[in-house]
Each structure stands twice: as C-alpha cells, then as structure tokens.
Enzyme design. Structure first.
Site, PDB file in Angstrom:
ATOM      1  N   GLN A   1       4.684   6.281   7.596  1.00  0.00           N
ATOM      2  CA  GLN A   1       4.335   5.089   8.491  1.00  0.00           C
ATOM      3  C   GLN A   1       4.476   5.147   9.882  1.00  0.00           C
ATOM      4  OE1 GLN A   1       8.209   3.290   6.614  1.00  0.00           O
ATOM      5  NE2 GLN A   1       8.366   2.149   8.505  1.00  0.00           N
TER       6      GLN A   1
ATOM      7  N   CYS B   1       7.006  -0.336   6.173  1.00  0.00           N
ATOM      8  CA  CYS B   1       7.537   0.277   5.051  1.00  0.00           C
ATOM      9  C   CYS B   1       7.261  -0.465   3.890  1.00  0.00           C
ATOM     10  CB  CYS B   1       9.074   0.373   5.134  1.00  0.00           C
ATOM     11  SG  CYS B   1       9.993  -0.994   5.290  1.00  0.00           S
TER      12      CYS B   1
ATOM     13  N   HIS C   1      14.729  -1.712   4.898  1.00  0.00           N
ATOM     14  CA  HIS C   1      13.797  -0.866   4.698  1.00  0.00           C
ATOM     15  C   HIS C   1      13.212  -0.862   3.311  1.00  0.00           C
ATOM     16  CE1 HIS C   1      11.576   2.847   5.581  1.00  0.00           C
ATOM     17  NE2 HIS C   1      12.153   3.614   4.634  1.00  0.00           N
TER      18      HIS C   1
ATOM     19  N   ASN D   1      10.130   8.522   0.149  1.00  0.00           N
ATOM     20  CA  ASN D   1      10.293   7.536   1.421  1.00  0.00           C
ATOM     21  C   ASN D   1       8.799   7.805   1.893  1.00  0.00           C
ATOM     22  OD1 ASN D   1      11.416   6.264   3.581  1.00  0.00           O
ATOM     23  ND2 ASN D   1      12.953   7.641   3.901  1.00  0.00           N
TER      24      ASN D   1
END
Length: 438
Positions: A64, A70, A362, A383
C-alpha cells in the site's frame, strides 16, 4: 488532589532516584538505545517460529506504500486468494486504485449529505467537528470496501495500475479535505439561509463533478470495460474481451459479501450486541457498517474455523503496538518497558479503548494458524507493506498479541453459532462517530 511542586518535593525525588543502585547503568542504556530497544525480548524469535499447522496457500504480498488503504488491500487480498486457487494464478492482484477512486467520489457525496443534515448544529458540535476534521481521509472499514465492490465490481491491477498519488496519498488528501471543508461551509450557510432541495442538489452536483475531476487527474479514470488477460500457473493463456468490472466480480469470484460478518471484540461496551456506525457509511443507500460484538473466545473460534475451511480472513488490529516491523513480529511481550523502568502501565483492552490508547489502526489478512491441542498459539499474517518487512511481507503473531490487539475479524456467518446468527437480525445499536471502532 495534586498540589504545586515545591523545591523540597523535587529534592526528595532526586534523592530517591540517587539511591537506586541500577539507576546509572539503566540511564546509560536507555539514553543510548531508547526504551524499546533496551527492553526488547530476543527470545521472541523462538516462540514466533514460522511453522503453522493450518495454512492457506497464498502468493506475493501487495504494497500500500504511503497510503491508508489497508482496509481495501485486505479485502482484495481475500478475494484474489480465491481467484488464485480457482483459476490457478498464484500472484494475481486486483486494483486497489480502482476501489480507492470510487471511495473518494462516494465519500464526498456522503459528506455533503451529512453536512446538510447537521447544518443547524453549531460548528463546534462534536459530530460536526468530526465530519470536518479530515473529510478526505484514506482510512476505512471492511464494510466500506465491501460496499464499493458490490456497487462497482473489481478489475485486475493491470487494468487500473497504481499512480504516484495512489501510492503517496498525502498531497491528494490535503487538497481534497480542503475543498470538502470549503464546500461544507457553503452548504451549511445555504441550509441556514433556507435554500430548497433543488438548489442544494444542483450545487452538490457541481461540487461532486469537481471531486471527480480531481480524482481523475490523480488516479486516472476507471474503466467501464476491459479485456481480461492472464496466464495461469501452467502457462496457459486466457483472454476474455469486453468484461465489465461488475460482471468480473460476479462471474469469477462467486462471493456474496452480504454473507460475511464483522465479528468484533470491543470489551468497553456490552457484548452479544449488534452495533452500527452510520456516520461513517461511505455509500448513500449502500452497505452499512455493522459489528457483532462478542467475547474474544468466540472471535478466536470463528477465525480458526474459517482458516480450517481454506479461506483467508480480513482482520482489524492495532498494528503499531508491540511490533518489530523489520522482523515481522507481533508479540504482546516483545518490549518489556514496564519491567525495564519499574512502572506498572498496564491497561486492560477495555481501558485502552476507553482512554484512546487502543484503536483499530490497521487491517491485515490472516492466512494461517498454529494449533497445539486444538488451541491457537500463533498466527500467520499477510501484510500490505511490501516484501522488505517480515518474511517476504508475512508476519507472525502470538496468541497473546491476538487477544490484546485484534479487534475485528470478518468471517462467513455460517461459522457463527445459531444464537449469534440470531443477533444479526436484531436492530443494531448506533455508535457515535468517534467510537474507538471507527
């Protein structure tokens, strides 16, 4: 009750500190290395071994970059994993920029409506302040991303690739927020002056056209059709011409996003209750933000079940707590600063949420879990920070960290027990816009 500090009180503090036999060496250690490095637990690596008894096959992580997207990345990760498994395309990626574009348009439209509805409230009203605080922000919720997919579909990343502005959103966000604030003040004044609905709608239409133009300049214009092209893992070439984004999602993903539930553990409020956050809904008459608030044991159980069924999971968390970004470690005891300095600063999960210490900062994707005697000990996390962090972008999270800093998982409702499924049909309790789950 606290009173003014006197010289004698300060002298007593100095004397007590001077009597600490390890004070000087700890001062040297902490001043040179910092609190976190000085209290780092090197043994964390042994308990965060990257072996998992349940693991969903996935591919290369996304990135990102310098943006707050996110929540979109994680949803698109769960979708692309399904595409990769069904069509044998390991590193297929969907366009985050495409969803981001439409979120800017929809969120501006929702902002105008919310400003109209609150126009007669004082400008320093808490809700009005919340609306004007950062109207062009990047952050969002799972339901917001799901609503965008339901309305606009999805496209491959190659069809609408990243731009400088989607990878680095701060300049765009600042310009958009400033424009929306000015628009909002004008709408407030018109409402207070008694403008009719036709006049307001005409003005909003022209304002929204300007937002659209700004978004096109920043991200490019979204396609209405595209040619779907890809080569699968067996090197077979595939091409389907003139596919709409909506048809692509419907025909290739076979996922009803309305079958999924945001299961939350927010112990600062009553459990076994459905909550809503209408002031953050990004699409007028679109998908609503709701949370089913349950005990952490229930949340853990449904997450394990979905991974065992071979499906990855969007989850909301407070990632900056007890994080070693480079190593990719998330462990509740990674930094023992309280033991280092001899100060008890422990807050419960509820207390962190109540005081602003805790937040959903997040979203990431659960792709595996390690079960010992049917009890989870650690989790594999995909992630969206690129491959330079963790193990090629994958993190490992201890169960203690999961308990303390995970607030939401998105699971298919079939994994919920009947009594929790029944709660989904009850009226949702409205949360204020500033609730820590926002």
């Amino acid at each position: 009750m606290a009173i003014a500090l006197t010289q004698s009180a300060l002298a007593a503090m100095r004397a007590k500190q001077a009597a600490d036999p390890v004070g000087p060496v700890l001062t040297r250690t902490v001043t040179k290395n910092g609190l976190k490095a000085a209290s780092y637990d090197q043994t964390a690596a042994s308990r965060l071994d990257r072996t998992f008894s349940v693991e969903v096959p996935t591919g290369k992580v996304s990135n990102q970059k310098h943006s707050g997207r996110c929540w979109e990345f994680s949803l698109l990760n769960t979708l692309r994993h399904k595409f990769a498994a069904k069509y044998h395309v390991k590193d297929f990626e969907l366009s985050e920029s495409y969803l981001f574009f439409w979120d800017k348009i929809e969120r501006a439209n929702s902002f105008y409506r919310n400003v109209e509805q609150t126009a007669r409230q004082p400008i320093n009203d808490r809700l009005v302040q919340f609306l004007f605080d950062n109207p062009g922000e990047d952050g969002g919720q799972w339901a917001m991303a799901a609503g965008l997919v339901q309305k606009y579909g999805v496209v491959p990343a190659s069809v609408m690739p990243e731009t400088y502005n989607s990878n680095n959103t701060s300049d765009f966000q600042a310009v958009l927020s400033r424009k929306l604030r000015k628009d909002g003040l004008k709408l407030r004044q018109l409402v207070m002056n008694g403008a009719d609905e036709a006049e307001l709608q005409s003005l909003e239409k022209s304002m929204l056209q300007e937002v659209y133009r700004l978004a096109v300049y920043a991200f490019g214009e979204p396609p209405t059709k595209f040619d779907l092209e890809y080569r699968d893992d067996d090197k077979n070439y595939h091409r389907v011409p003139d596919v709409t984004p909506q048809a692509f999602f419907k025909d290739y993903f076979a996922t009803d996003l309305d079958d999924y539930v945001v299961v939350t553990n927010s112990p600062d409020k009553p459990l076994n209750q459905l909550y809503s956050l209408p002031d953050e809904d990004n699409i007028i008459d679109g998908k609503q933000i709701t949370f089913l608030n349950v005990d952490m044991g229930v949340l853990t159980d449904v997450a394990v079940q979905q991974l065992q069924a071979g499906e990855t999971i969007w989850f909301g968390n407070d990632v900056l707590r007890q994080l070693d970004r480079k190593a990719g470690y998330l462990d509740a005891h990674l930094y023992e600063t309280a033991k280092l300095i001899g100060v008890n600063d422990h807050l419960t999960k509820a207390q962190r949420l109540q005081t602003g210490e805790g937040e959903v900062s997040h979203a990431m994707t659960l792709t595996g879990v390690d079960l010992v005697d049917d009890t989870p000990t650690k989790w594999k996390v995909e992630n969206s920070w690129g491959t330079a962090n963790g193990d090629q972008g994958y993190f490992v999270m201890s169960q203690d960290w999961f308990n303390d800093y995970v607030y939401e998982v998105v699971v298919h409702k079939r994994f919920l027990a009947p009594e929790f499924q029944a709660l989904l049909t009850e009226p949702a309790k409205r949360l204020p816009a500033w609730d820590p789950l926002h």
